[in-house]
Design a protein around this motif. Sequence first.
Motif, PDB file in Angstrom:
ATOM      1  N   CYS A   1       0.910  -1.114   0.043  1.00  0.00           N
ATOM      2  CA  CYS A   1      -0.065   0.018   0.121  1.00  0.00           C
ATOM      3  C   CYS A   1       0.636   1.364   0.011  1.00  0.00           C
ATOM      4  O   CYS A   1       0.262   2.136  -0.522  1.00  0.00           O
ATOM      5  CB  CYS A   1      -1.126   0.048   1.230  1.00  0.00           C
ATOM      6  N   VAL A   2       2.010   1.215   0.478  1.00  0.00           N
ATOM      7  CA  VAL A   2       2.929   2.381   0.548  1.00  0.00           C
ATOM      8  C   VAL A   2       3.615   2.374  -0.564  1.00  0.00           C
ATOM      9  O   VAL A   2       3.895   3.536  -1.280  1.00  0.00           O
ATOM     10  CB  VAL A   2       3.915   2.323   1.740  1.00  0.00           C
ATOM     11  N   ASN A   3       3.734   1.235  -1.451  1.00  0.00           N
ATOM     12  CA  ASN A   3       4.494   1.274  -2.609  1.00  0.00           C
ATOM     13  C   ASN A   3       3.597   2.232  -3.564  1.00  0.00           C
ATOM     14  O   ASN A   3       4.283   2.638  -4.616  1.00  0.00           O
ATOM     15  CB  ASN A   3       4.860  -0.188  -3.187  1.00  0.00           C
ATOM     16  N   VAL A   4       2.470   2.049  -3.626  1.00  0.00           N
ATOM     17  CA  VAL A   4       1.723   2.805  -4.665  1.00  0.00           C
ATOM     18  C   VAL A   4       1.844   4.418  -4.717  1.00  0.00           C
ATOM     19  O   VAL A   4       2.267   4.976  -5.787  1.00  0.00           O
ATOM     20  CB  VAL A   4       0.260   2.447  -4.754  1.00  0.00           C
ATOM     21  N   VAL A   5       1.966   4.828  -3.227  1.00  0.00           N
ATOM     22  CA  VAL A   5       2.201   6.144  -3.069  1.00  0.00           C
ATOM     23  C   VAL A   5       3.474   6.494  -3.360  1.00  0.00           C
ATOM     24  O   VAL A   5       3.783   7.777  -4.048  1.00  0.00           O
ATOM     25  CB  VAL A   5       1.766   6.538  -1.528  1.00  0.00           C
ATOM     26  N   ILE A   6       4.601   5.850  -2.749  1.00  0.00           N
ATOM     27  CA  ILE A   6       5.822   6.138  -3.130  1.00  0.00           C
ATOM     28  C   ILE A   6       6.115   6.106  -4.697  1.00  0.00           C
ATOM     29  O   ILE A   6       6.975   7.051  -5.107  1.00  0.00           O
ATOM     30  CB  ILE A   6       7.022   5.076  -2.368  1.00  0.00           C
ATOM     31  N   PHE A   7       5.421   5.191  -5.573  1.00  0.00           N
ATOM     32  CA  PHE A   7       5.829   5.343  -6.978  1.00  0.00           C
ATOM     33  C   PHE A   7       5.193   6.547  -7.727  1.00  0.00           C
ATOM     34  O   PHE A   7       5.762   7.147  -8.521  1.00  0.00           O
ATOM     35  CB  PHE A   7       5.721   4.221  -7.714  1.00  0.00           C
ATOM     36  N   PHE A   8       4.033   6.808  -7.118  1.00  0.00           N
ATOM     37  CA  PHE A   8       3.480   8.290  -7.644  1.00  0.00           C
ATOM     38  C   PHE A   8       4.368   9.377  -7.368  1.00  0.00           C
ATOM     39  O   PHE A   8       4.599  10.114  -8.042  1.00  0.00           O
ATOM     40  CB  PHE A   8       1.864   8.469  -6.916  1.00  0.00           C
ATOM     41  N   MET A   9       4.795   9.469  -6.173  1.00  0.00           N
ATOM     42  CA  MET A   9       5.928  10.423  -5.691  1.00  0.00           C
ATOM     43  C   MET A   9       7.242  10.541  -6.511  1.00  0.00           C
ATOM     44  O   MET A   9       7.698  11.428  -6.937  1.00  0.00           O
ATOM     45  CB  MET A   9       6.212  10.416  -4.168  1.00  0.00           C
ATOM     46  N   LEU A  10       7.681   9.013  -6.757  1.00  0.00           N
ATOM     47  CA  LEU A  10       8.669   9.128  -7.494  1.00  0.00           C
ATOM     48  C   LEU A  10       8.681   9.692  -8.939  1.00  0.00           C
ATOM     49  O   LEU A  10       9.432  10.440  -9.562  1.00  0.00           O
ATOM     50  CB  LEU A  10       9.071   7.407  -7.760  1.00  0.00           C
ATOM     51  N   TYR A  11       7.704   9.457  -9.460  1.00  0.00           N
ATOM     52  CA  TYR A  11       7.452   9.842 -11.084  1.00  0.00           C
ATOM     53  C   TYR A  11       7.133  11.471 -10.813  1.00  0.00           C
ATOM     54  O   TYR A  11       7.625  12.385 -11.841  1.00  0.00           O
ATOM     55  CB  TYR A  11       6.046   9.188 -11.855  1.00  0.00           C
TER      56      TYR A  11
END
Length: 130
Positions: free
Chosen positions: A81-91
């Motif tokens: 669940c954190v991974n989805v948010v962190i990848f949005f932040m990454l992009y």
Amino acid sequence: MDTDLYYGTYDVRDAMALAFFGVYFIIAMAIAVLVIVATWKLFVKAGKPGWASIVPFYSTYCLFQISFGNGWFFLLSFVPCVNVVIFFMLYFKLAKAFGQGGAFAIGLIFLNPIFMLILGFGDSEYIGPV
């Protein structure tokens, strides 16, 4: 008379399915090669070694290092669940690191191969993590 298209041990539908998946595989491999080349060019622009784009976990580490300035944020991508948010932040941070805006970040999220090619081969320069 049997109206089913059946010849020997292979059905015509099997051949059509095999042809479909063969073409699908070739297209998928072409897209994968394009993404690797684009990521290679992106890494070179950011001052990282290009070969890092083909090493599985190290490429993610380098991408986070380019975007965030600290590569260890990639460990958050293993948390559910954190991974989805962190990848949005990454992009979003990757777009900002190359001087692009929020609309470009949306493009990176939804049409990643195309926008990675634009970043890699385009005229945008690496500014650094914002």
